[in-house]
Design a protein around this motif. Structure first.
Motif, PDB file in Angstrom:
ATOM      1  N   GLU A 218       8.233   4.772  -2.027  1.00 39.10           N
ATOM      2  CA  GLU A 218       8.049   5.020  -3.464  1.00 39.10           C
ATOM      3  C   GLU A 218       7.971   3.702  -4.239  1.00 39.10           C
ATOM      4  O   GLU A 218       7.175   3.578  -5.178  1.00 39.10           O
ATOM      5  N   GLU A 219       8.787   2.727  -3.877  1.00 36.51           N
ATOM      6  CA  GLU A 219       8.756   1.441  -4.577  1.00 36.51           C
ATOM      7  C   GLU A 219       7.457   0.690  -4.288  1.00 36.51           C
ATOM      8  O   GLU A 219       6.901   0.032  -5.182  1.00 36.51           O
ATOM      9  N   PHE A 220       6.965   0.775  -3.063  1.00 40.30           N
ATOM     10  CA  PHE A 220       5.652   0.187  -2.776  1.00 40.30           C
ATOM     11  C   PHE A 220       4.576   0.859  -3.625  1.00 40.30           C
ATOM     12  O   PHE A 220       3.722   0.180  -4.217  1.00 40.30           O
ATOM     13  N   GLN A 221       4.613   2.190  -3.688  1.00 44.04           N
ATOM     14  CA  GLN A 221       3.614   2.910  -4.471  1.00 44.04           C
ATOM     15  C   GLN A 221       3.693   2.553  -5.947  1.00 44.04           C
ATOM     16  O   GLN A 221       2.670   2.477  -6.629  1.00 44.04           O
ATOM     17  N   ARG A 222       4.912   2.324  -6.447  1.00 41.22           N
ATOM     18  CA  ARG A 222       5.050   1.932  -7.847  1.00 41.22           C
ATOM     19  C   ARG A 222       4.368   0.595  -8.092  1.00 41.22           C
ATOM     20  O   ARG A 222       3.682   0.392  -9.097  1.00 41.22           O
ATOM     21  N   CYS A 223       4.543  -0.355  -7.159  1.00 41.52           N
ATOM     22  CA  CYS A 223       3.857  -1.650  -7.281  1.00 41.52           C
ATOM     23  C   CYS A 223       2.353  -1.462  -7.270  1.00 41.52           C
ATOM     24  O   CYS A 223       1.628  -1.958  -8.145  1.00 41.52           O
TER      25      CYS A 223
END
Length: 456
Positions: A218-223
């Motif tokens: 999820e944090e990768f996708q947010r980036c």
């Protein structure tokens, strides 16, 4: 590495092994009896080379301060300057050997980096400046600054006419989450390539946890989603490790789904390899045949991505020309989003900034038809296509006359005062031609300090 060393020994050559490999695994059998140069001893390379040529063994693997950014150097490519931001990293990935060699994060002072960028930008031949690091986003956390502030300062010293472009290096997700808006602003700047290498490694949270990557899917996708929404035309590259220990079918499905969703411009695929001395080397491995099948499956998926190149077909693009293609014929340049453009060779075209009409597209590149020359290093500005050859010939003749007038010629310009990058401001064609003999080392992992790729 072992095969390269064996080939060198069999040919009777004197060998000096430098960089991350000897630093991280000095006891490797293939290094026995050889001269070794560690990552912190680059300033002693002449001493080490002379010892090797004499048949002596010199081992320089001690931990020292950061190598000086102003050490004399030659560029591997006259049109690409690579500026290291730091060495080491803040992570502790369970599969990675680079941390063993380079240690904890050590950032260069922003003043030194900006000075280096400014000097490279003043060289009329430099079209691209790469900011390189094991993790660009982590820059400055050890010295009280950050990557966002550094990028603002670097952009401020670039030529306003856009003849020199800045390229950001690889950055891991955890350390840019708090700077996404500022990173997007920089990537939108007309003198910065809209391209970013953002490794995800896996589309599975359990696998990322075993890797100790310190972020979630999820944090990768947010980036990725934030940057893609704020930077029109942005192209992302990523890395995938196939078959990490414990990777299940469900884990692998998550990775395939993520890669298929983003259709990355470049996906660097590597099959897991157990690096000796790393925690992952002690984990139970996925069967080799299954790893190979998954790797082929991902490769087939990636081969279907045609968007980045096909989208440019029929458009007119500004292109920074920096290299010769693998076919040995075409010249290679890059667009604002770092799509590779193949151009028919024209004498004097190398190192120029041009406008080109995109006439064909393939999976990995587009073909361009030259329309106009926006900047020629031989004349210090725009010129007509028909004038390129004549301008290049005048530049080379002036350079030859200059070299005959000095026994050391180019060497004096490159090494005097340690500032090997400031060749001139473009007003003197002889300095432009002389600078063409100055190639730069190139490495994603450390910005040219070593010859390692920093890969898995």
């Amino acid at each position: 590495m072992a095969s390269v060393i064996a080939a060198g020994k069999s040919s009777g050559k004197a060998l000096l092994v430098a960089g991350c490999v000897p630093q991280g695994d000095r006891k490797a059998a293939e290094l026995k009896g050889l001269s070794l140069l560690g990552v912190g001893a680059i300033d002693r390379v002449v001493e080490a080379a002379e010892a090797a040529l004499k048949g002596e063994q010199l081992v320089l693997l001690g931990r020292r301060k950061l190598p000086d950014l102003d050490l004399p150097k030659v560029r591997r490519n006259a049109h690409v300057e690579i500026v290291p931001l730091s060495t080491g990293c803040l992570g502790a990935c369970t599969y990675c050997k680079t941390k063993h060699a380079r240690g904890h994060l050590g950032s260069y002072r922003p003043e030194a980096i900006v000075s280096r960028v400014a000097a490279a930008a003043a060289d009329p031949l430099v079209r691209e400046i790469w900011l390189s690091s094991e993790d660009t986003g982590a820059y400055g956390r050890d010295i009280g600054t950050n990557i966002a502030d550094l990028l603002k300062r670097c952009v401020a010293v670039l030529p306003q006419d856009g003849r020199t472009m800045l390229r950001l290096g690889m950055t891991n997700p955890p350390f840019i989450l708090e700077h996404l808006d500022q990173i997007a602003e920089v990537l939108n700047h007309p003198c910065v390539f809209s391209y970013l290498h953002l490794p995800v490694q896996s589309g599975s949270d359990p696998v990322l946890l075993k890797m100790n990557r310190e972020y979630t899917v999820e944090e990768f996708q947010r980036c990725a989603d934030t940057l893609l929404s704020k930077v029109p035309g942005l192209e992302l590259a990523t890395d995938i490790i196939v078959g990490f220990p414990g990777e299940t079918d469900a884990d692998w499905s998550g990775t395939m789904e993520l890669v298929g969703h983003y259709c990355f411009a470049h996906t660097h695929i590597s099959q897991f390899y157990p690096r000796p001395g790393t925690p992952a080397a002690r984990m139970k491995r996925v069967p080799t045949q299954l790893v190979k099948e998954r790797s082929r499956e991902l490769s087939r998926l990636v081969e279907t991505f045609t968007g980045p190149c096909a989208a440019l077909l029929g458009s007119r693009q500004r292109v920074w020309v920096t290299d010769t293609a693998a076919d040995g014929h075409h010249l290679v340049g890059h667009t604002k989003n770092y799509t590779q453009v193949l151009l028919e060779p024209v004498p004097g075209l190398m190192g120029c900034v041009v406008e080109a009409e995109i006439t064909a597209a393939s999976r990995w590149s587009v073909t361009g038809q030259l329309v106009q020359v926006v900047y020629s290093p031989a004349v210090g500005g725009p010129t007509h296509i028909s004038n390129l050859t004549a301008a290049a010939a005048v530049s080379l003749h002036a350079s030859s006359s200059h070299s005959e007038g000095s026994e050391d010629g180019l060497d004096e310009q490159m090494l005097d005062g340690g500032d090997s990058h400031h060749i001139g401001d473009g007003s003197n064609p002889s300095t432009a031609a002389a600078a063409a003999a100055a190639p730069a080392g190139d490495s994603e992992c450390c910005g040219g300090i070593c010859s390692s790729s920093g890969a898995v």
